[in-house]
Design a protein around this motif. Structure first.
Motif, PDB file in Angstrom:
ATOM      1  N   LEU A 142       1.918  -3.135  -5.126  1.00 37.79           N
ATOM      2  CA  LEU A 142       1.903  -3.864  -6.402  1.00 37.79           C
ATOM      3  C   LEU A 142       2.501  -2.995  -7.505  1.00 37.79           C
ATOM      4  CD1 LEU A 142      -0.415  -3.081  -8.788  1.00 37.79           C
ATOM      5  CD2 LEU A 142      -1.955  -3.971  -7.053  1.00 37.79           C
ATOM      6  N   TRP A 143       2.529  -1.668  -7.280  1.00 37.09           N
ATOM      7  CA  TRP A 143       3.108  -0.783  -8.285  1.00 37.09           C
ATOM      8  C   TRP A 143       4.625  -0.859  -8.300  1.00 37.09           C
ATOM      9  CZ3 TRP A 143       0.466   1.244 -12.132  1.00 37.09           C
ATOM     10  CH2 TRP A 143      -0.932   1.260 -11.993  1.00 37.09           C
ATOM     11  N   PHE A 144       5.213  -1.482  -7.269  1.00 38.97           N
ATOM     12  CA  PHE A 144       6.660  -1.675  -7.319  1.00 38.97           C
ATOM     13  C   PHE A 144       7.018  -2.755  -8.351  1.00 38.97           C
ATOM     14  CE2 PHE A 144      10.827  -3.128  -6.044  1.00 38.97           C
ATOM     15  CZ  PHE A 144      11.496  -1.926  -5.890  1.00 38.97           C
ATOM     16  N   PRO A 145       6.506  -3.973  -8.206  1.00 39.12           N
ATOM     17  CA  PRO A 145       6.778  -4.944  -9.289  1.00 39.12           C
ATOM     18  C   PRO A 145       6.159  -4.522 -10.611  1.00 39.12           C
ATOM     19  CG  PRO A 145       5.156  -5.837  -7.753  1.00 39.12           C
ATOM     20  CD  PRO A 145       5.725  -4.592  -7.122  1.00 39.12           C
ATOM     21  N   GLY A 146       5.010  -3.822 -10.549  1.00 39.56           N
ATOM     22  CA  GLY A 146       4.386  -3.345 -11.784  1.00 39.56           C
ATOM     23  C   GLY A 146       5.303  -2.432 -12.560  1.00 39.56           C
ATOM     24  N   GLY A 147       5.982  -1.536 -11.851  1.00 39.51           N
ATOM     25  CA  GLY A 147       6.923  -0.633 -12.510  1.00 39.51           C
ATOM     26  C   GLY A 147       8.152  -1.356 -13.019  1.00 39.51           C
ATOM     27  N   ILE A 148       8.578  -2.405 -12.283  1.00 40.62           N
ATOM     28  CA  ILE A 148       9.724  -3.189 -12.750  1.00 40.62           C
ATOM     29  C   ILE A 148       9.366  -3.912 -14.049  1.00 40.62           C
ATOM     30  CG2 ILE A 148      11.209  -5.169 -12.228  1.00 40.62           C
ATOM     31  CD1 ILE A 148      11.225  -4.258  -9.323  1.00 40.62           C
ATOM     32  N   VAL A 149       8.137  -4.452 -14.113  1.00 38.12           N
ATOM     33  CA  VAL A 149       7.680  -5.078 -15.360  1.00 38.12           C
ATOM     34  C   VAL A 149       7.720  -4.066 -16.502  1.00 38.12           C
ATOM     35  CG1 VAL A 149       5.710  -6.093 -16.567  1.00 38.12           C
ATOM     36  CG2 VAL A 149       6.240  -6.825 -14.249  1.00 38.12           C
ATOM     37  N   LEU A 150       7.149  -2.885 -16.267  1.00 38.58           N
ATOM     38  CA  LEU A 150       7.160  -1.841 -17.300  1.00 38.58           C
ATOM     39  C   LEU A 150       8.582  -1.446 -17.671  1.00 38.58           C
ATOM     40  CD1 LEU A 150       4.260   0.503 -16.097  1.00 38.58           C
ATOM     41  CD2 LEU A 150       4.257  -0.994 -18.101  1.00 38.58           C
ATOM     42  N   GLY A 151       9.437  -1.301 -16.647  1.00 45.10           N
ATOM     43  CA  GLY A 151      10.817  -0.895 -16.895  1.00 45.10           C
ATOM     44  C   GLY A 151      11.585  -1.904 -17.725  1.00 45.10           C
TER      45      GLY A 151
END
Length: 426
Positions: A142-151
């Protein structure tokens, strides 16, 4: 496991994956700026973006081979070094005579780092949580899409306050330094394959299992559906909506929520059922992204995000649960195959995108001249209209892939159901 600090290792793994995903989210947001700043066309941008995807499989496959030999901790040291190199080279790419090659190699370094994180952390998570592998892989990923959201939010809001893309890339240094520090202090377990006593020769023999080969091929499709669309969505839809980057934020935000809630869904449907449901929903979402406008694009992004959110971690979870003898190399070959397929597809579609745009310009028009800063207003308007028509065509071309996956996963569900019946009868 008592001497292993399981929660701390899991948190550090999530931070390492956060850096990986930030690189995707921020690059997706600045890709168009790089083209403008350095005079790069869509094919060149496609090549640069694709470099991360073939640097990834290179690292993840080599990492899968050596992880049991050198250990997961040493692999993560390599990831830390390559992340630092890639981030710093990206920031200073404009200082080189040919920024294309600086961006090419910096993206390659980041891709190698990302693949090394995947090579070490996927087997680490399954070793830490052998009783709950598919669910914990979903929680980790979930930290993959989570990081994309943050990015993408970093790009969006930093643009509003006129901060440069170099500052946006530099943000990635913060979690990189933190995960490097944490991993240096923690003790690691051995991989699940080593702990269970499966020999190296048996692990390699298991890679020839027809079910594993089938899943490897399906990984091509699930990875392209998720990652190609996510990485190029700002470029593809920029001329359809003023908030193309927020479309990516919506789809990836749904992915974060979906993966956080994976436990009961995986328990209810089993991994193969989750994959079939995902393919159906992703197909619907991708169709809406390519064939609607206005607020319906956001509805399509929401549905698309719900469709692809379980693809990557559940593909890995299925292999780990149904083909455990394939070990760390099985997991890493899956990840490598997915990223390799995305890299090839991305380079191919970058050229196709340029061709589609050129076909929609006046006869004999030069694409680079129409995109140059000195282009006339008439030329710029013609290029905008060509982009507006070409972007959705690329999405609709990609639509065939999740449609094929629906058929493949129906077959997978039938196979597993019949296999379970045979086991019960025996």
């Amino acid at each position: 496991m008592k001497s292993i600090q399981r929660p701390q290792l899991f948190v550090a793994s999530c931070l390492a994956l956060l850096v990986t995903s930030l690189s995707f989210g921020i690059r997706a947001g600045i890709l168009n700026k790089l083209g403008v700043d350095f005079g790069l066309d869509k094919a060149e941008l496609g090549t640069i973006a694709a470099t991360a995807f073939w640097g990834f499989p290179l690292a993840v496959i080599i990492g899968g081979i050596v992880v049991d030999i050198i250990g997961m901790k040493r692999l993560l040291v390599f990831a830390f070094v390559f992340h630092l190199l890639g981030i710093v080279l990206t920031i200073f790419s404009g200082k080189f005579g040919n920024p294309f090659w600086a961006l090419f190699f910096s993206t390659l370094f980041i891709g190698i780092a990302n693949g090394t994180v995947e090579a070490a952390c996927n087997p680490l998570v399954t070793a830490l949580y052998p009783e709950n592998k598919t669910t914990k892989l979903n929680h980790f990923h979930l930290w993959f899409p989570g990081g994309i959201v943050l990015g993408t939010l970093i790009v969006y809001f930093f643009d509003k306050v006129a901060l440069s893309w170099q500052v946006q890339v530099g943000i990635m240094l913060i979690p990189t330094l933190i995960y490097g520090f944490l991993f240096s202090k923690l003790k690691f377990p051995v991989t699940e394959r080593v702990a269970s006593g499966v020999s190296t020769s048996e692990m390699y023999r298991s890679l020839g299992n027809p079910l594993f080969i089938f899943m490897l091929i399906c990984m091509f499709g699930t990875a392209i559906t998720e990652l190609f669309t996510g990485q190029w969505i700002d470029v593809l839809l920029r001329n359809i909506t003023d908030n193309a980057l927020l479309v990516l934020t919506v789809s990836t935000g749904v992915m974060v929520i979906g993966r956080a809630l994976a436990g009961p869904i995986v328990e209810r449907l089993a991994p193969q059922g989750v994959l079939l449901m995902s393919a159906i929903v992703a197909t619907i979402g991708l169709y809406l992204l390519g064939n609607t406008s206005g607020n319906m694009i956001f509805a399509g992004a929401l549905i698309f995000g719900a469709g692809v959110c379980y693809f990557w971690p559940t593909m890995l979870g299925f292999v780990s649960e149904y083909l455990p003898k394939t070990g760390a190399i099985g997991l890493n070959l899956m990840g490598g195959a997915g990223m390799f397929a995305v890299s090839v597809y991305m380079m191919l579609m970058g050229g196709v995108y340029d061709r589609l745009i050129a076909e929609k310009l006046p006869a004999g028009a030069n694409l680079k001249e129409y995109g140059a800063p000195e282009a006339t207003l008439e030329m710029k308007n013609a290029l905008a209209e060509a982009n507006k028509a070409a972007g959705p065509e690329i999405i609709n071309t990609t639509l065939i892939i999740p449609a094929i996956l629906i058929v493949a996963f129906i077959g997978l569900n039938i196979y597993i159901r019949n296999k379970n019946k045979q086991l019960q009868a025996a």
